[in-house]
Design a protein around this motif. Structure first.
Motif, PDB file in Angstrom:
ATOM      1  N   PHE A  79     -18.264  59.462  43.633  1.00 53.95           N
ATOM      2  CA  PHE A  79     -19.147  59.582  42.717  1.00 53.95           C
ATOM      3  C   PHE A  79     -19.367  57.950  42.092  1.00 53.95           C
ATOM      4  N   LEU A  80     -18.056  57.447  41.801  1.00 54.64           N
ATOM      5  CA  LEU A  80     -17.981  56.115  41.221  1.00 54.64           C
ATOM      6  C   LEU A  80     -18.038  55.051  42.268  1.00 54.64           C
ATOM      7  N   VAL A  81     -17.942  55.372  43.378  1.00 53.74           N
ATOM      8  CA  VAL A  81     -18.230  54.399  44.585  1.00 53.74           C
ATOM      9  C   VAL A  81     -19.602  54.283  44.688  1.00 53.74           C
ATOM     10  N   ASP A  82     -20.396  55.192  44.968  1.00 52.03           N
ATOM     11  CA  ASP A  82     -21.826  55.388  45.023  1.00 52.03           C
ATOM     12  C   ASP A  82     -22.256  54.598  43.579  1.00 52.03           C
ATOM     13  N   LEU A  83     -21.973  54.951  42.619  1.00 57.10           N
ATOM     14  CA  LEU A  83     -22.398  54.443  41.410  1.00 57.10           C
ATOM     15  C   LEU A  83     -22.742  53.013  41.419  1.00 57.10           C
ATOM     16  N   GLN A  84     -21.232  52.563  41.607  1.00 55.67           N
ATOM     17  CA  GLN A  84     -21.061  51.085  41.733  1.00 55.67           C
ATOM     18  C   GLN A  84     -21.892  50.184  42.862  1.00 55.67           C
ATOM     19  N   SER A  85     -22.200  50.984  44.222  1.00 58.81           N
ATOM     20  CA  SER A  85     -22.977  50.451  45.069  1.00 58.81           C
ATOM     21  C   SER A  85     -24.471  50.478  44.571  1.00 58.81           C
ATOM     22  N   LEU A  86     -24.892  51.714  43.933  1.00 57.34           N
ATOM     23  CA  LEU A  86     -26.425  51.838  43.739  1.00 57.34           C
ATOM     24  C   LEU A  86     -26.670  50.789  42.514  1.00 57.34           C
ATOM     25  N   ARG A  87     -25.839  50.354  41.667  1.00 57.35           N
ATOM     26  CA  ARG A  87     -26.231  49.688  40.532  1.00 57.35           C
ATOM     27  C   ARG A  87     -26.610  48.152  40.892  1.00 57.35           C
ATOM     28  N   LEU A  88     -26.301  47.933  42.243  1.00 56.99           N
ATOM     29  CA  LEU A  88     -26.925  46.440  42.894  1.00 56.99           C
ATOM     30  C   LEU A  88     -27.885  46.438  43.568  1.00 56.99           C
ATOM     31  N   THR A  89     -28.504  47.639  43.568  1.00 56.43           N
ATOM     32  CA  THR A  89     -29.652  47.788  44.596  1.00 56.43           C
ATOM     33  C   THR A  89     -31.122  48.383  43.753  1.00 56.43           C
ATOM     34  N   CYS A  90     -30.965  48.395  42.290  1.00 60.66           N
ATOM     35  CA  CYS A  90     -32.150  48.914  41.748  1.00 60.66           C
ATOM     36  C   CYS A  90     -32.270  48.093  40.421  1.00 60.66           C
ATOM     37  N   ASP A  91     -33.325  48.450  39.621  1.00 64.29           N
ATOM     38  CA  ASP A  91     -33.442  47.845  38.156  1.00 64.29           C
ATOM     39  C   ASP A  91     -32.932  48.717  37.212  1.00 64.29           C
ATOM     40  N   ILE A  92     -33.179  50.149  37.363  1.00 64.69           N
ATOM     41  CA  ILE A  92     -32.653  51.007  36.549  1.00 64.69           C
ATOM     42  C   ILE A  92     -32.037  52.077  37.340  1.00 64.69           C
ATOM     43  N   LEU A  93     -30.624  52.644  36.854  1.00 64.82           N
ATOM     44  CA  LEU A  93     -30.128  53.592  37.549  1.00 64.82           C
ATOM     45  C   LEU A  93     -29.901  54.675  36.561  1.00 64.82           C
ATOM     46  N   LEU A  94     -30.296  55.688  36.767  1.00 65.21           N
ATOM     47  CA  LEU A  94     -30.205  57.053  36.074  1.00 65.21           C
ATOM     48  C   LEU A  94     -29.094  58.004  36.654  1.00 65.21           C
ATOM     49  N   VAL A  95     -27.989  58.046  35.689  1.00 63.12           N
ATOM     50  CA  VAL A  95     -27.100  59.029  36.137  1.00 63.12           C
ATOM     51  C   VAL A  95     -27.005  59.976  35.327  1.00 63.12           C
ATOM     52  N   GLU A  96     -26.794  61.336  35.982  1.00 66.50           N
ATOM     53  CA  GLU A  96     -27.159  62.555  35.327  1.00 66.50           C
ATOM     54  C   GLU A  96     -25.901  63.621  35.988  1.00 66.50           C
ATOM     55  N   PHE A  98     -23.286  66.908  34.175  1.00 71.39           N
ATOM     56  CA  PHE A  98     -22.623  67.507  33.124  1.00 71.39           C
ATOM     57  C   PHE A  98     -21.178  66.923  32.541  1.00 71.39           C
ATOM     58  N   LEU A  99     -20.631  66.271  33.657  1.00 73.47           N
ATOM     59  CA  LEU A  99     -19.232  65.727  33.075  1.00 73.47           C
ATOM     60  C   LEU A  99     -19.196  64.108  33.035  1.00 73.47           C
ATOM     61  N   ILE A 100     -20.337  63.322  33.402  1.00 77.00           N
ATOM     62  CA  ILE A 100     -20.268  62.293  33.647  1.00 77.00           C
ATOM     63  C   ILE A 100     -19.650  61.378  32.329  1.00 77.00           C
ATOM     64  N   PHE A 101     -19.594  61.742  31.196  1.00 76.80           N
ATOM     65  CA  PHE A 101     -18.775  61.094  30.257  1.00 76.80           C
ATOM     66  C   PHE A 101     -17.211  61.412  30.101  1.00 76.80           C
ATOM     67  N   ASN A 102     -16.692  62.222  31.042  1.00 76.12           N
ATOM     68  CA  ASN A 102     -15.552  62.592  31.150  1.00 76.12           C
ATOM     69  C   ASN A 102     -14.739  62.099  32.270  1.00 76.12           C
ATOM     70  N   ILE A 103     -15.143  61.289  33.142  1.00 77.95           N
ATOM     71  CA  ILE A 103     -14.619  60.586  34.348  1.00 77.95           C
ATOM     72  C   ILE A 103     -13.930  59.308  33.725  1.00 77.95           C
ATOM     73  N   PRO A 104     -12.475  59.593  34.082  1.00 76.41           N
ATOM     74  CA  PRO A 104     -11.713  58.355  33.510  1.00 76.41           C
ATOM     75  C   PRO A 104     -12.146  57.290  34.472  1.00 76.41           C
ATOM     76  N   LEU A 105     -12.510  55.950  33.949  1.00 76.64           N
ATOM     77  CA  LEU A 105     -12.834  54.969  34.710  1.00 76.64           C
ATOM     78  C   LEU A 105     -11.581  53.987  35.062  1.00 76.64           C
ATOM     79  N   PRO A 106     -11.831  53.639  36.385  1.00 77.20           N
ATOM     80  CA  PRO A 106     -10.386  52.830  36.592  1.00 77.20           C
ATOM     81  C   PRO A 106     -10.300  51.554  36.177  1.00 77.20           C
ATOM     82  N   TRP A 107     -11.577  51.025  35.570  1.00 76.64           N
ATOM     83  CA  TRP A 107     -11.727  49.587  35.194  1.00 76.64           C
ATOM     84  C   TRP A 107     -11.273  49.471  33.460  1.00 76.64           C
ATOM     85  N   LYS A 108     -10.727  48.782  33.365  1.00 69.60           N
ATOM     86  CA  LYS A 108     -10.319  48.692  31.780  1.00 69.60           C
ATOM     87  C   LYS A 108     -11.161  47.656  30.911  1.00 69.60           C
TER      88      LYS A 108
END
Length: 197
Positions: A79-96, A98-108
């Motif tokens: 999910f995070l790999v695809d998110l990082q890839s998609l964000r470079l290919t569009c103007d707005i990325l809608l991320v939807e 139920f647990l998108i705000f619970n994923i621990p991010l690997p970037w500090k």
């Protein structure tokens, strides 16, 4: 918008059956229309459920089924790999999801979402909406009452604790109309887009 910039990322998270997917599709349609003429993409967490036989799945003996309401059920790495890839290919990325705000991010010290909305529902409304859904897996009748609802309460608490810096905003379609919430989100996006232009 400049193609050299990464996308404006809008998070639409929160409790099951609360209107996240409907809002995402509506915003995608609107912002890709001639009025805005933007390149929009969406990422849906439900597309990242692991298969039933995946060893990461958490089995609940009490209910004789997989726990579909926890992060173990989601391939968050993909999910995070695809998110990082998609964000470079569009103007707005809608991320939807139920647990998108619970994923621990690997970037500090990294703020992922430019705007973040937590879709919430009271218990009875959530139970009724979920019971009308076609589930990806047959669920025991008491799974929602005895497990899923408690999992969502815990996830909500953790989401707000993990995201104090992003201004996570609660929306509830039982308190305000879908249209009113949508209009508010549209205005928020328009405001942020002015700084991105």
């Amino acid at each position: 918008m400049s193609s050299s910039k990464s996308a404006l990322i809008i998070g639409l998270g929160g409790i099951t059956a609360s209107g996240k997917t409907t809002m995402c599709k509506s915003l995608e349609h609107l912002f890709s229309s001639e009025k805005y003429n933007l390149h929009i993409k969406s990422l849906h967490m439900d597309d990242y459920y692991r298969s039933d036989d995946d060893p990461h799945q958490k089995y609940l003996e009490k209910f004789d089924q997989i726990d579909w309401d926890c992060l173990d059920a989601i391939d968050t790495d993909r999910f995070l790999v695809d998110l990082q890839s998609l964000r470079l290919t569009c103007d707005i990325l809608l991320v939807e999801g139920f647990l998108i705000f619970n994923i621990p991010l690997p970037w500090k010290n990294y703020r992922l979402f430019n705007l973040a909305y937590y879709f919430d529902l009271p218990y009875e409304e959530c139970r009724q909406r979920r019971s009308r859904r076609n589930s990806r897996s047959p669920l025991r009748h008491d799974y929602f009452e005895k497990h899923a609802w408690h999992a969502h309460i815990k996830a909500k608490k953790e989401a707000f604790e993990q995201n104090k810096d992003i201004g996570l905003e609660i929306v509830d379609t039982t308190k305000e109309s879908f249209e009113k919430i949508q209009d508010k989100i549209i205005k928020d996006i328009e405001t942020v887009l002015k700084h991105y232009s």
